[in-house]
Design an enzyme around this catalytic site. Structure first.
Site, short mmCIF file in Angstrom:
data_model
loop_
_atom_site.label_atom_id
_atom_site.label_comp_id
_atom_site.label_asym_id
_atom_site.label_seq_id
_atom_site.Cartn_x
_atom_site.Cartn_y
_atom_site.Cartn_z
N ASN A 1 0.87 -1.18 0.00
CA ASN A 1 0.00 0.00 0.00
C ASN A 1 0.90 1.23 0.00
OD1 ASN A 1 -1.79 2.05 0.54
ND2 ASN A 1 -2.30 1.37 2.61
N TRP A 2 1.02 1.85 -1.16
CA TRP A 2 1.94 3.01 -1.27
C TRP A 2 1.37 4.26 -0.60
CZ3 TRP A 2 4.15 3.05 -7.01
CH2 TRP A 2 4.88 1.87 -7.20
N LYS A 3 0.11 4.23 -0.27
CA LYS A 3 -0.57 5.41 0.31
C LYS A 3 -0.33 6.62 -0.62
CE LYS A 3 -0.20 3.25 4.77
NZ LYS A 3 -0.05 3.35 6.21
N GLY B 1 2.52 2.17 10.82
CA GLY B 1 3.50 3.24 10.67
C GLY B 1 4.21 3.61 11.96
N GLU C 1 -5.46 -4.94 10.56
CA GLU C 1 -4.43 -3.95 10.82
C GLU C 1 -4.71 -3.22 12.13
OE1 GLU C 1 -2.37 -2.72 6.92
OE2 GLU C 1 -4.11 -1.45 7.17
N HIS D 1 -9.42 1.33 4.72
CA HIS D 1 -8.17 1.46 5.47
C HIS D 1 -8.40 2.39 6.66
CE1 HIS D 1 -4.10 2.60 6.53
NE2 HIS D 1 -3.71 1.49 5.95
N GLU E 1 -6.79 4.73 7.82
CA GLU E 1 -6.58 6.16 7.55
C GLU E 1 -7.80 6.78 6.89
OE1 GLU E 1 -2.87 5.60 5.50
OE2 GLU E 1 -1.96 5.01 7.39
N GLY F 1 2.80 -1.14 4.33
CA GLY F 1 2.86 0.29 4.05
C GLY F 1 4.30 0.73 3.82
N GLY F 2 4.93 1.23 4.85
CA GLY F 2 6.30 1.79 4.77
C GLY F 2 7.28 0.92 4.00
N SER G 1 3.36 -2.29 10.34
CA SER G 1 4.81 -2.39 10.53
C SER G 1 5.35 -3.79 10.20
CB SER G 1 5.21 -1.97 11.95
OG SER G 1 4.80 -0.63 12.18
#
Ligand code: PGA
Length: 249
Positions: free
Chosen positions: A9-11, A172, A166, A94, A96, A233-234, A212
């Site tokens: 997930n590049w966000k 993150g 999640e 998600h 976010e 993510g990251g 993470s």
């Protein structure tokens, strides 16, 4: 047997030029992976990334989809638009989006139903806050989120979606749920799918862990019986993503 699936997930990261450069280096490292790999770039990059993925085994995912066919919904994208670009997967709900953009269990359900109805595979996200975990409410809450997200699905369709567990406190933050805790929640999610849709759907549904997850902890998490994949993510923004995808090598 469930095929493991690791999605990045590049966000809201990378320009089209950066994505192109990145994929040039990443894709050779993903060739021959044992699991399904997916990249989910921001919507304006989908077309460029689709081109880059041609000839690879890596699938394309989007980060959101609207439930309507088309119409006056500024800033939203439709399932047909995504399908036209070769998108196969779409992240829905998600945390976010729930936290910053007013996404609710109800809109998550509408998006998931519409996406699945059109032939996209939803990656439906569920997860608890730290407060909810500390209050001992995490399992009940995540099970309720799961049931609400899949309301109105047939058993067949429910078995074909992907659910990403999640925990919000792990996203993150560098804090990962222990493999045991993550697996326990994924098993609880599977139990809900069994209760609502039956054992066949529960055996088929793929459940990812996210929060993470990285090159160091992927192997342990993926070794757990109820964890079928990861939503990254990251670590999906760097070549570390290849190490996560190749967790068993
Ligand atoms: P993270 O993000 O891997 O950076 O924690 C996961 C996610 O939000 O999907």
């Amino acid at each position: 047997m469930r095929t493991p699936i690791i999605a990045g997930n590049w966000k809201m990261n990378k320009t089209a030029a950066e994505a192109k450069e990145f994929l040039k280096e990443l894709l050779p490292l993903l060739a021959g992976a044992d699991c399904e790999a997916v990249v989910c770039p921001p919507a304006p990059l989908l077309s460029e990334v689709a081109k880059a993925l041609q000839g690879s085994q890596v699938a394309l995912g989007a980060q959101n989809v609207h439930w309507a066919e088309n119409g006056a919904f500024t800033g939203e994208v439709s399932a047909d638009m995504l399908l036209g670009l070769g998108v196969k997967y779409v992240i829905i709900g998600h945390s976010e989006r729930r936290q910053y953009f007013g996404e609710t269990d109800e809109t998550v359900n509408k998006r998931a139903l519409a996406a699945k109805g059109k032939g996209l595979t939803p990656i439906v996200c569920v997860g608890e806050t730290l407060e909810e975990r500390e209050a001992g409410k995490a399992v009940t809450l995540v099970q309720a989120q799961t049931a609400k997200a899949l309301a109105g699905f047939t058993a067949q369709a429910a078995g074909e979606v992907i659910i990403a567990y999640e925990p919000i406190w792990a996203i993150g933050t560098g804090k990962t749920a222990t493999a045991g805790d993550a697996n326990e929640m994924c098993a609880a999610i599977r139990a809900t799918v069994a209760e609502v849709f039956g054992t066949e759907a529960a055996a088929a549904v793929r459940i990812q862990y996210g929060g993470s997850m990285n090159a160091k902890n992927a192997q342990e998490l993926m070794g757990m019986p109820d964890i079928d994949g990861g939503l990254i993510g990251g670590a999906s923004l760097t070549l570390d993503f290849a190490k996560v995808v190749n967790y068993n090598k």
